[in-house]
Design a protein around this motif. Sequence first.
Motif, PDB file in Angstrom:
ATOM      1  N   PHE A  67       0.829  -1.208   0.000  1.00  0.00           N
ATOM      2  CA  PHE A  67       0.000   0.000   0.000  1.00  0.00           C
ATOM      3  C   PHE A  67       0.865   1.260   0.000  1.00  0.00           C
ATOM      4  CE2 PHE A  67      -2.614   3.144   2.353  1.00  0.00           C
ATOM      5  CZ  PHE A  67      -3.728   3.174   1.522  1.00  0.00           C
ATOM      6  N   GLN A  70      -3.728   5.518   7.126  1.00  0.00           N
ATOM      7  CA  GLN A  70      -4.336   5.423   5.797  1.00  0.00           C
ATOM      8  C   GLN A  70      -4.588   3.970   5.407  1.00  0.00           C
ATOM      9  OE1 GLN A  70      -1.411   7.531   3.509  1.00  0.00           O
ATOM     10  NE2 GLN A  70      -2.030   9.548   4.295  1.00  0.00           N
ATOM     11  N   HIS A 111      -8.263   2.336   4.850  1.00  0.00           N
ATOM     12  CA  HIS A 111      -8.526   1.761   3.529  1.00  0.00           C
ATOM     13  C   HIS A 111      -9.014   0.319   3.636  1.00  0.00           C
ATOM     14  CE1 HIS A 111      -7.989   0.790  -0.714  1.00  0.00           C
ATOM     15  NE2 HIS A 111      -7.243  -0.256  -0.355  1.00  0.00           N
ATOM     16  N   GLY A 168     -11.875   0.212   7.461  1.00  0.00           N
ATOM     17  CA  GLY A 168     -13.017   1.098   7.261  1.00  0.00           C
ATOM     18  C   GLY A 168     -14.249   0.717   8.042  1.00  0.00           C
TER      19      GLY A 168
END
Length: 679
Positions: free
Chosen positions: A643, A670, A674, A677
């Motif tokens: 990622f 992040q 991602h 969530g």
Amino acid sequence: MTEVSAPVDGGKRHSIGAWASPITPEAVGAQSGAPTWPSVAGAETWWCAPDPVSATVRLRRCAEPGGPVRDVLDPAWSLGNRALGYGGRPYLVVPDGERHRLVFTHAGDQRLYAASIEPLSAGNASVPVPAPLTPADPEGVRTAYADPIPGPDGAEVWCIRETTRTAERGELDDPAPRTTRDIVAVPLSGTAADDPGAIRVVARSHHFLSGIRLSPDGSRLAWVGWEHPDMPWDTSDLMVARLRDGVAVEPVRVLGGNGVSVPQAEWADADSLYAMADPDGWWNLHRVDLAGDRALAHCVLRTDTECSHAIWRVGATSFAVTEAGVVLRQSPGAQTLTLWDPKTGELTDLAAGWTDFAVGLSGDATAVAVVAASPTEAPTPLRIDLTSHQGAPEPATITRCTAAAIDRFDRWQAVPQRRTVRVDGGWDVPYLYCPPTTPDHRGPADQAPPLLIDVHGGPTSRTGGTRSLELSLFASRGYAVASVDYGGSIGYGRAYRDRLRHSWGRVDVEDSVAVARALAEAGLADPRRTAIRGGSAGGWTALAALAHTDAFCCGSVYYPISDPLTWSGGQTHDFESRYLESLVGRLPQDEDRYRQVSPLANAERITVPFVMLQGLDDTICRPDQARRLVEAVDAAHGPGLCFRFLEFPGEGHGFRRAATTAACLRAELQLYAHVMGEP
């Protein structure tokens, strides 16, 4: 990531893992590092203080409770050395009449320097200009000095010198044959700054050395040594030698060897030493009598607790000898700081309420200095005056060397809870659980929180049960966090350490998975939204867990070991270059085992997203370990599964700069947003 802001009493519940928090990556990066290496200097207490803004280590001191804390040196001077790759005790302070004599290693050039320091009682003490004691390195040689002590005549400082010749055959050149260590005497006159021949070798014995100690009468020298392929927590020797004309002669082992580890020794008097050793499976206090024809050692404080440390840094200490007795740390789990009276055998708790005491405990006849912490207190230098113990009802006077700061994040700070989970073989695996923590939000009653399994490095190390702003960054956003003391961790005896022998990549992974499953079964974690994070050896475990299990939906990996076949011997530093012989096995006969557990060899089995975070100046886990793993995953699955892959110029093994820390934590957040969530 969607940030929400609704108070608990507002009645609306929000998906945990997406809460707004004032603890930002920038706030974590800007916090000062934990103090290290405290010392008693007469009425003053000194310690090292990392500064993430400047990426330096300052030397600081105070003289009274609540009094001002002052820098000893100009901020341009940063203390530190490269001994063992992780550094060693970088300074010595000796009260000398009306001044303090300071000797220290400067991180910038690794040389020893000396300065005469006015005490704080002098008022506006001037800032000294240190003078070099050792020469600059010649081309092709890197030198480090560590663990300085006063020489017997006051004209020298004695320390451990580590010398490494640069590689001739490139990055994979074995560091062990290029590295030597000696106990040396350095003149305080400064003559050696221009004349390397003025440095005298006092003793040579083992490939690795730590903890040099001069007897009170100046007639003997003691030190700890060990050889490849042993690590010091496997087997190490306590050596003692007579001194003749400033040189150690006929050194003999008085304790240790043959599967016994001796992390530290201190002189009790001219003819005896106290030492930590583990012949019975726990690092306990022993006394070594040297008065007779041969050394006699016996355990004087036998407990089923760990009273010492693993040597990761030269000159590391866990106990101190004082006039009131021996001050030592005890664990497992939460630690206590204890005074043992050799006359009565009485044990006295010196610091009730504090639960973690960092390696580096030191003292003089009447006081000790230690860095202490607790689940609600950040690491703090303490001075403990023991003179009140003798004949007084109170055992000690405790002085905080820094005032308790107002923590603006207090309501968002997670308080770790100690727990265990039973695994195969009847072992109880300890871990620290941090629940989601915030005054502003709550999650739906029918939704378990996402979980981060946090894996410490080492692997022969432990998780501290202290307040952590970094872990609170995640907990305050609704993530649960569990830090695992997997098999191999210190603090639980030799048998628990030995669970990892020839089982690295299996036991550490299985224990981490067991903690995740236990929390899921208790309704404290969502098994579909469970990630793993770790650095160095913890990065290895994170990668191995992603490759060999389906327990984690993503991972964050800091400066990892990914390929044990190249990391063993050639692609790391001398200290750990044979470590894998005990963790995995010997090459070439155990090559199949290496390939079975290797994250790189099994990269195609990594099928969930991860972030990779690497310092470009790392000489312990070099950038190639991270790069080849990312390349192998890309080759197996195409670009994108990694990622984020961030590399940081100027960073080594363990990031020091505030901006680097913030960038890494942003990448982690992040990733989790991602992948995890909304459920």
